[in-house]
Write an enzyme that holds these catalytic residues in place. Sequence first.
Site, short mmCIF file in Angstrom:
data_model
loop_
_atom_site.label_atom_id
_atom_site.label_comp_id
_atom_site.label_asym_id
_atom_site.label_seq_id
_atom_site.Cartn_x
_atom_site.Cartn_y
_atom_site.Cartn_z
N ASN A 12 0.81 -1.19 -0.05
CA ASN A 12 0.02 -0.14 -0.08
C ASN A 12 0.82 1.39 0.03
O ASN A 12 2.12 1.10 0.25
CB ASN A 12 -0.90 0.07 1.39
N ASN A 44 5.45 -4.37 4.13
CA ASN A 44 6.36 -4.05 5.31
C ASN A 44 7.09 -5.28 6.12
O ASN A 44 8.40 -4.92 6.38
CB ASN A 44 5.38 -3.65 6.34
N ASN A 186 -2.59 -11.09 16.36
CA ASN A 186 -2.64 -10.26 17.66
C ASN A 186 -3.81 -10.45 18.45
O ASN A 186 -4.55 -11.50 18.21
CB ASN A 186 -2.63 -8.71 17.29
N GLY A 225 1.66 -6.49 21.45
CA GLY A 225 2.02 -5.00 21.65
C GLY A 225 2.99 -4.84 22.74
O GLY A 225 3.96 -5.46 22.85
N GLY A 228 4.86 -7.87 24.45
CA GLY A 228 5.72 -8.67 24.17
C GLY A 228 4.84 -9.72 23.29
O GLY A 228 3.99 -9.29 22.38
N ASP A 257 4.14 -6.02 11.65
CA ASP A 257 4.70 -6.64 10.43
C ASP A 257 6.19 -6.60 10.60
O ASP A 257 6.68 -7.81 9.94
CB ASP A 257 4.39 -5.53 9.46
#
Length: 315
Positions: A12, A44, A186, A225, A228, A257
């Site tokens: 993107n 990424n 996540n 996040g 970890g 990413d």
Amino acid sequence: MTGRLLVVGAVNVDMVVMAQRLPGPGETVVGKDLQRHGGGKGANSAVAAVRSGAEVRYVGAVGDDEFGRTALAELRAEGIDIADVTIKEDVATGAALIVVDSTGENQIAVAAGANAAITAKDVGTALARADGWPGCVLVSTEISTEAVISVVEGAFERGWPCVLNPAPAISCIRQLLDLSPILTPNQGELHDIYHLLGGTGGATVESAAAMLAVRTGAPVVVTLGADGVLVCDAHGVSTRIPARPTYCVTDTTGAGDTFNGVFTACLAAGQDILSAARRGVTAAALSVETAGARTSMPRASAIDAALATADHVSP
Ligand code: RIB
């Protein structure tokens, strides 16, 4: 470290506004100057992997437009092999509208464009060309469903380890679980997949990851996040790896990413899963220090230096 990695995913152009806070529904917030950066979860991750020392072939698509040409030039300049990027006529290069607040948190809306036009045939051609080449495959789900399915099936048929980053958690993931991908959701994506599989009630991260790992027969790595990652082995046994403390969080866009790119590069180079996760989490922490998904993605030497000073304890 020179693992060989095939990355399949979205590319993107990111249009970014840094603002004091994120807008609520129907609300306007006013930020600073518009920034334009290279983005897309697949691209990424490819950049993170190549900077960490891997050889990377990238499979994706862009439109026949200025954004696409710039995106390809950026990937080429990083040293990524882009021979398997298809240029799609009559469709625009993917674009992401991003707002980042003063804590580094973001809000993203993506116009998929050419990423949604990647076909099973595109993937099949790229996998055939790569036969015998990669140590590992990484795919994220910001592309067409048929492309995601072709990658995971193609990797399975060839016996290539496959890391599936379910970002976003699309429903076809259910049909891919028997092909034993290593999932890297996540916390929100883990929750979504848990419910897709019929899980009910308030599962903990540990119990949801264990349910998924036992189902796939492969490790599940949950990115948390600032906390970890949690690595759950194929038997459902979890290990938490804390994040390296970050003193200056400017923009968390692309941290996941970065983790995925470095983690998979390590697997491709033959590292064990806990070492790979530790290196990925360290790289991700370094990646949030400046604005833009790729701007502060670290090189191998920076990751080595951070690891040398870190106090990573694996309980
Ligand atoms: O993960 C961050 C990425 O998500 C951004 O670069 C944006 O393009 C979206 O794909």
